[in-house]
Design a protein around this motif. Structure first.
Motif, mmCIF file in Angstrom:
data_model
loop_
_atom_site.group_PDB
_atom_site.id
_atom_site.type_symbol
_atom_site.label_atom_id
_atom_site.label_comp_id
_atom_site.label_asym_id
_atom_site.label_seq_id
_atom_site.Cartn_x
_atom_site.Cartn_y
_atom_site.Cartn_z
ATOM 1 N N GLN A 138 -3.604 4.753 -0.422
ATOM 2 C CA GLN A 138 -4.288 4.966 0.860
ATOM 3 C C GLN A 138 -3.949 6.395 1.278
ATOM 4 O O GLN A 138 -2.895 6.656 1.860
ATOM 5 N N GLY A 150 0.807 5.434 0.650
ATOM 6 C CA GLY A 150 -0.060 6.447 1.219
ATOM 7 C C GLY A 150 0.644 7.654 1.761
ATOM 8 O O GLY A 150 1.870 7.812 1.653
ATOM 9 N N ASN A 162 -11.560 6.770 6.642
ATOM 10 C CA ASN A 162 -10.784 5.993 7.588
ATOM 11 C C ASN A 162 -10.070 6.952 8.541
ATOM 12 O O ASN A 162 -10.000 8.157 8.289
ATOM 13 N N GLU A 175 0.844 -1.196 0.000
ATOM 14 C CA GLU A 175 0.000 0.000 0.000
ATOM 15 C C GLU A 175 0.880 1.247 0.000
ATOM 16 O O GLU A 175 1.957 1.259 0.593
ATOM 17 N N ARG A 191 -10.728 4.756 0.296
ATOM 18 C CA ARG A 191 -9.341 4.663 0.763
ATOM 19 C C ARG A 191 -8.768 6.033 1.134
ATOM 20 O O ARG A 191 -7.575 6.267 1.026
ATOM 21 N N TRP A 218 -8.233 8.694 4.243
ATOM 22 C CA TRP A 218 -8.079 8.680 5.700
ATOM 23 C C TRP A 218 -8.004 10.121 6.202
ATOM 24 O O TRP A 218 -7.433 10.991 5.532
#
Length: 340
Positions: free
Chosen positions: A106, A76, A202, A74, A182, A184
């Motif tokens: 992410q 991010g 998230n 992932e 996805r 946050w």
């Protein structure tokens, strides 16, 4: 089971003691560390974003480059300061980076942190609207960003376009299906965690939090996570969110580890002020032999509540050493805690 990734602040300095002496060093080494972390079995490569600083700033070229060099990990941020962002342009950048990575983005965003310059977002062309402060402006940018990630048409097409248009109103392109789930929100308070839950984001909780109860950081974060999940349930979303916490954790397995981190000095939370009036609690570092480290981490309530752990890495020590730091946690600590 927990997902375990790393979080790099991307510091660089021309000092001879630094392995990252330029912005070019940081960028290339960030890519190399993500590749190495994937090979070691880590789950995520995350990067902090700061403006006007000798650190990583514009994240999307870096995320796209990592996406092109990796296949599983992932990718991010933790976090992008939404005070500085054009949310529509950001939708295009994020969609492109996500498609290059095959849907592994992410994206952590937030209201931001104390800055290197006074009201730096003004230099980027943004200012709060009437009745807003900069935090409200960041939340407004966020809501526009989230809305446009849905991929619905909103723009009136030109009747004489350069290229043929699909029927109806036009959306931003490229659109990446699934990216909306996805996103946050980096939250420093219980209230903003609950706000993030209502909007279907998230949750990221960092190594600091506004001091709302006087308790240790890990307990305040655990309460924050529980408040977030309760707000999520009340909002009625039909999918399960994710929650991450960030920690500085070092397993002392070599003489070099002990030289860098074995002297102690940061085994307790600390209190500070991130502006003139906001009191914050800053989390302790964990540095110990693996067996002792496992016992210490068992007492961290926030890590227990979260499904994702981001390990802050000392990026100026170079790719090889940081890969060792990550491997030591994955190999010597995570199995003892049931994370692997």
């Amino acid at each position: 089971m927990k997902k375990i990734g790393f979080l790099s602040f991307g510091h660089w300095t021309p000092s001879p003691q630094s392995a990252t002496r330029s912005a070019a060093d940081v960028l290339s080494q960030s890519i190399d560390l993500a590749v190495a972390a994937e090979e070691l079995g880590a789950d995520g490569a995350y990067f902090r974003v700061h403006h006007f600083a000798r650190q990583l700033s514009s994240p999307f070229p870096l995320l796209a480059a990592i996406g092109a060099r990796t296949s599983r990990i992932e990718i991010g941020t933790g976090v992008i300061d939404m005070r500085y962002e054009n949310p529509l342009y950001m939708v295009e950048d994020a969609g492109s980076a996500d498609l290059i990575s095959g849907g592994r983005l992410q994206l952590g965003i937030s209201r931001g942190s104390p800055e290197q310059v006074i009201e730096g977002w003004r230099y980027f062309g943004y200012q709060p609207g009437e009745g807003e402060d900069d935090a409200a402006m960041a939340r407004r940018h966020t809501e526009v960003f989230l809305d446009q990630l849905e991929g619905k048409g909103f723009a009136e097409p030109n009747p004489r376009p350069m290229f043929p248009n699909p029927p109806g109103l036009l959306r931003l392109e490229p659109h990446s299906e699934g990216l909306r789930k996805r996103i946050w929100w980096g939250s420093a308070t219980n209230a903003t965690a609950e706000w993030a839950a209502k909007l279907g984001m998230n949750l990221q909780s960092s190594t600091l939090k506004f001091d709302e109860t006087g308790e240790p950081l890990h307990r305040q974060q655990a309460d924050q996570i529980r408040a977030y999940r309760a707000a999520w349930k009340e909002a009625g979303h039909d999918w399960t969110p994710r929650v991450s916490v960030s920690r500085s954790i070092f397993a002392l397995t070599t003489d070099m580890d002990r030289a860098y981190f074995g002297r102690g000095g940061n085994e307790q939370d600390s209190i500070g002020y991130i502006d003139e009036k906001t009191r914050a609690v800053f989390g302790r570092s964990y540095a110990a032999e693996p067996d002792r480290l496992i016992e210490q981490l068992k007492g961290d309530e926030a890590i227990a509540e979260a499904d994702t752990l981001l390990l802050t890495v000392p990026n100026q020590l170079g790719v090889a050493y940081n890969a060792h730091v990550i491997e030591a946690i994955l190999k010597h600590v995570a199995p003892g805690l049931g994370w692997r």
